[in-house]
Design an enzyme around this catalytic site. Sequence first.
Site, PDB file in Angstrom:
ATOM      1  N   LYS A  23       0.971  -1.059   0.126  1.00  0.00           N
ATOM      2  CA  LYS A  23       0.068   0.055  -0.042  1.00  0.00           C
ATOM      3  C   LYS A  23       1.020   1.324  -0.287  1.00  0.00           C
ATOM      4  O   LYS A  23       0.463   2.100  -0.778  1.00  0.00           O
ATOM      5  CB  LYS A  23      -0.862  -0.094   1.348  1.00  0.00           C
ATOM      6  CG  LYS A  23      -1.398   1.310   1.744  1.00  0.00           C
ATOM      7  CD  LYS A  23      -2.064   1.298   2.869  1.00  0.00           C
ATOM      8  CE  LYS A  23      -2.488   2.893   3.485  1.00  0.00           C
ATOM      9  NZ  LYS A  23      -1.465   3.430   4.396  1.00  0.00           N
ATOM     10  N   ASN A  24       1.737   1.261   0.776  1.00  0.00           N
ATOM     11  CA  ASN A  24       2.391   2.617   1.160  1.00  0.00           C
ATOM     12  C   ASN A  24       3.529   3.076  -0.121  1.00  0.00           C
ATOM     13  O   ASN A  24       3.825   3.935  -0.433  1.00  0.00           O
ATOM     14  CB  ASN A  24       3.142   2.706   2.513  1.00  0.00           C
ATOM     15  CG  ASN A  24       2.114   3.165   3.634  1.00  0.00           C
ATOM     16  OD1 ASN A  24       1.044   3.250   3.080  1.00  0.00           O
ATOM     17  ND2 ASN A  24       2.464   2.725   4.656  1.00  0.00           N
ATOM     18  N   CYS A 117      -5.484   8.618   8.186  1.00  0.00           N
ATOM     19  CA  CYS A 117      -6.010   8.039   9.678  1.00  0.00           C
ATOM     20  C   CYS A 117      -5.655   9.207  10.708  1.00  0.00           C
ATOM     21  O   CYS A 117      -4.487   9.850  10.660  1.00  0.00           O
ATOM     22  CB  CYS A 117      -5.043   6.866   9.708  1.00  0.00           C
ATOM     23  SG  CYS A 117      -5.482   5.645   8.987  1.00  0.00           S
ATOM     24  N   ARG A 122      -0.145  15.248  12.597  1.00  0.00           N
ATOM     25  CA  ARG A 122       0.729  14.800  11.467  1.00  0.00           C
ATOM     26  C   ARG A 122       0.965  15.857  10.603  1.00  0.00           C
ATOM     27  O   ARG A 122       0.544  16.082   9.374  1.00  0.00           O
ATOM     28  CB  ARG A 122      -0.194  13.586  10.716  1.00  0.00           C
ATOM     29  CG  ARG A 122      -0.444  12.361  11.540  1.00  0.00           C
ATOM     30  CD  ARG A 122      -1.142  11.444  10.691  1.00  0.00           C
ATOM     31  NE  ARG A 122      -0.404  10.657   9.948  1.00  0.00           N
ATOM     32  CZ  ARG A 122      -0.605   9.695   8.956  1.00  0.00           C
ATOM     33  NH1 ARG A 122      -2.122   9.485   8.839  1.00  0.00           N
ATOM     34  NH2 ARG A 122       0.267   9.088   8.231  1.00  0.00           N
ATOM     35  N   ASP A 305       3.367   0.639  12.567  1.00  0.00           N
ATOM     36  CA  ASP A 305       2.055   0.344  11.720  1.00  0.00           C
ATOM     37  C   ASP A 305       1.729  -1.164  12.257  1.00  0.00           C
ATOM     38  O   ASP A 305       0.632  -1.742  12.337  1.00  0.00           O
ATOM     39  CB  ASP A 305       2.114   0.069  10.186  1.00  0.00           C
ATOM     40  CG  ASP A 305       2.258   1.645   9.570  1.00  0.00           C
ATOM     41  OD1 ASP A 305       2.140   2.510  10.290  1.00  0.00           O
ATOM     42  OD2 ASP A 305       2.911   1.798   8.650  1.00  0.00           O
ATOM     43  N   ARG A 397      -9.345   0.570   3.465  1.00  0.00           N
ATOM     44  CA  ARG A 397      -8.360   1.615   2.864  1.00  0.00           C
ATOM     45  C   ARG A 397      -7.056   0.892   2.461  1.00  0.00           C
ATOM     46  O   ARG A 397      -6.497   1.308   1.612  1.00  0.00           O
ATOM     47  CB  ARG A 397      -8.077   2.683   3.805  1.00  0.00           C
ATOM     48  CG  ARG A 397      -9.621   3.784   3.655  1.00  0.00           C
ATOM     49  CD  ARG A 397      -8.995   5.155   4.556  1.00  0.00           C
ATOM     50  NE  ARG A 397      -7.818   5.634   3.942  1.00  0.00           N
ATOM     51  CZ  ARG A 397      -6.815   6.180   4.716  1.00  0.00           C
ATOM     52  NH1 ARG A 397      -7.275   6.317   5.989  1.00  0.00           N
ATOM     53  NH2 ARG A 397      -5.740   6.345   4.528  1.00  0.00           N
TER      54      ARG A 397
HETATM   55  N1  EPU Z   1       6.534  14.565  10.660  1.00  0.00           N
HETATM   56  C1  EPU Z   1       6.647  15.774  11.030  1.00  0.00           C
HETATM   57  N2  EPU Z   1       6.813  16.477   9.929  1.00  0.00           N
HETATM   58  C2  EPU Z   1       6.594  16.276   8.613  1.00  0.00           C
HETATM   59  C3  EPU Z   1       6.348  15.028   8.520  1.00  0.00           C
HETATM   60  C4  EPU Z   1       6.461  14.033   9.614  1.00  0.00           C
HETATM   61  O1  EPU Z   1       6.939  16.249  12.364  1.00  0.00           O
HETATM   62  O2  EPU Z   1       6.535  17.023   7.995  1.00  0.00           O
HETATM   63  C5  EPU Z   1       6.540  13.564  12.088  1.00  0.00           C
HETATM   64  C6  EPU Z   1       5.251  12.869  11.929  1.00  0.00           C
HETATM   65  O3  EPU Z   1       4.078  13.691  12.836  1.00  0.00           O
HETATM   66  C7  EPU Z   1       5.447  11.435  12.663  1.00  0.00           C
HETATM   67  C8  EPU Z   1       6.768  11.151  12.339  1.00  0.00           C
HETATM   68  O4  EPU Z   1       7.278  12.281  11.691  1.00  0.00           O
HETATM   69  O5  EPU Z   1       5.729  11.748  13.964  1.00  0.00           O
HETATM   70  C9  EPU Z   1       6.941  10.215  11.186  1.00  0.00           C
HETATM   71  O6  EPU Z   1       6.291  10.691  10.068  1.00  0.00           O
HETATM   72  P1  EPU Z   1       6.369  10.096   8.472  1.00  0.00           P
HETATM   73  O7  EPU Z   1       6.396  11.255   7.451  1.00  0.00           O
HETATM   74  O8  EPU Z   1       7.577   9.016   8.712  1.00  0.00           O
HETATM   75  O9  EPU Z   1       5.076   9.248   8.145  1.00  0.00           O
HETATM   76  P2  EPU Z   1       4.122   9.614   6.924  1.00  0.00           P
HETATM   77  O10 EPU Z   1       5.099   9.527   5.785  1.00  0.00           O
HETATM   78  O11 EPU Z   1       3.035  10.561   6.997  1.00  0.00           O
HETATM   79  C10 EPU Z   1       4.275   6.952   6.502  1.00  0.00           C
HETATM   80  C11 EPU Z   1       3.015   5.786   6.268  1.00  0.00           C
HETATM   81  C12 EPU Z   1       2.582   5.520   7.608  1.00  0.00           C
HETATM   82  C13 EPU Z   1       3.446   4.960   8.505  1.00  0.00           C
HETATM   83  C14 EPU Z   1       4.444   6.084   8.762  1.00  0.00           C
HETATM   84  C15 EPU Z   1       5.930   5.678   9.330  1.00  0.00           C
HETATM   85  C16 EPU Z   1       2.184   6.465   4.044  1.00  0.00           C
HETATM   86  C17 EPU Z   1       1.299   6.843   3.196  1.00  0.00           C
HETATM   87  N3  EPU Z   1       2.085   6.279   5.462  1.00  0.00           N
HETATM   88  O12 EPU Z   1       3.525   8.063   7.104  1.00  0.00           O
HETATM   89  O13 EPU Z   1       1.507   4.615   7.275  1.00  0.00           O
HETATM   90  O14 EPU Z   1       2.897   4.880   9.860  1.00  0.00           O
HETATM   91  O15 EPU Z   1       5.064   6.426   7.274  1.00  0.00           O
HETATM   92  O16 EPU Z   1       6.481   4.630   9.141  1.00  0.00           O
HETATM   93  O17 EPU Z   1       3.217   5.969   3.716  1.00  0.00           O
HETATM   94  C18 EPU Z   1      -0.365   3.093   7.893  1.00  0.00           C
HETATM   95  O18 EPU Z   1       0.035   2.464   6.856  1.00  0.00           O
HETATM   96  O19 EPU Z   1      -1.084   2.694   8.450  1.00  0.00           O
HETATM   97  C19 EPU Z   1       0.362   4.319   8.220  1.00  0.00           C
HETATM   98  C20 EPU Z   1      -0.109   5.343   9.077  1.00  0.00           C
END
Ligand code: EPU
Length: 414
Positions: A23-24, A117, A122, A305, A397
């Site tokens: 998915k991701n 989610c 975030r 996750d 999703r």
């Molecule tokens: N963060 C910031 N600022 C940013 C971006 C992130 O402070 O600009 C913080 C976030 O708040 C969080 C941490 O950094 O505390 C990690 O966030 P990250 O950006 O790595 O996560 P993401 O890219 O928003 C993806 C996956 C998530 C998964 C996380 C961590 C996707 C679409 N989502 O999210 O997947 O939990 O990486 O591995 O790729 C899921 O699949 O259920 C899911 C939530």
Amino acid sequence: MNDLIRIKGKRKLKGEVTVSSCKNSAVAILPAVVLASEVVKLYDVPEIEDVKVLIKLLNLLNIDVRVSDDELTIDPTNIANVDLLDEDVMKLRASYYFMGALLGRFRHVKMYSPGGCNLGPRPIDLHLKGFEALGATITQEGNVIEISAEELKGDDIYLDFASVGATINIMLAACFARGRTTIENAAKEPEIIDISSMLNKMGAQIRGAGTSEITINGVTRLKGCIHDIIPDRIEAGTYIIAAAACGEDVTVNNVIPQHIEALTSKLEEMGVRLEQGSDYVRVFESEDLKPIDIITQPFPGFATDLQQPLTALLTKVDGDSHVEETIYLERFKHCAELNKMGADIEVAPGKSTIHGGKQLHGTDIFATDLRCGASLIIAGLMAEGETVIHNAYHIYRGYDSIVEKLRAIGAEIK
Ligand code: EPU
């Protein structure tokens, strides 16, 4: 779509289950097609709601998407940089990848902020800082973000946190930036390698994906490509945990075991008997499991996750297990639902303590987010009586055919 999942628990799981594509990865690869000037073919794209929404958004950009069997043919040759002011943008997190992709291709993007989610705050400040470092100007009015640049120019970008989304988004924007971009403290998740390898097939020049330093040398055009998406390590982990909770003998196929070592080593520490091959993990029924402590970390650490699904399993393990969540401090909404089923979980900021050794009982519970939903499904499989999971749309999703896959290995679920 029916929004309830009903499970009659305590059935033994037995047989083989095959993991779908990731998915991701998929949710970044679809927006990345915006960068291509020719047709892109993707194989085995997971049939999940997030993918369906992204296809609708591609269509809004006048990108033609055709689905036949396991093949998705995406033709961006008539792409139009339409403002993405559509409520679908707010249905998922990954719509933010249109920022990097459209900025890269057209030097301009206007769209709603992403949804996704509810795991607590975030922010996307790191994505935006990255775009600014490449020369973009950002304005935000309410829920609308506009990002523009006269020209994108490579720069050295240090991420304060190794964010998956920011790493990918900066990679997308930097493909067409003049000169060289370096991302320091880049995220190292397998999905990042997958996206960079697809972009490189299209002609991008990205080196170092999978390490903490990624360099991107800008190019002026990207062609089409054919790409197979990697297997979904979180889906694999979910079935492995379900099998550890209720399995007699379950083989999970289409797995890259190196992607889930943090999970399998913790399960082995608990006493779960596993056999690992080059592309499968077999889980045998195991007695006398021991409690464990986990701390979620960016890859290769224990995946955030998977902490929610694992918590369901830990409710039955005698003794106290501890979960410390370092990525999303509020990712504990599943605990209140598990407690409704008879679990004894205490939640403090960023932490949970699972007082295990409890028999769960079926009742009405609510999926509050995707992995909470996965946790509740595992709990339902373990519980006595009938569990009814409301708001199951969260689960669809991100899990391809989860009800059918579990039914095929003996679960009573509909
Ligand atoms: N963060 C910031 N600022 C940013 C971006 C992130 O402070 O600009 C913080 C976030 O708040 C969080 C941490 O950094 O505390 C990690 O966030 P990250 O950006 O790595 O996560 P993401 O890219 O928003 C993806 C996956 C998530 C998964 C996380 C961590 C996707 C679409 N989502 O999210 O997947 O939990 O990486 O591995 O790729 C899921 O699949 O259920 C899911 C939530």
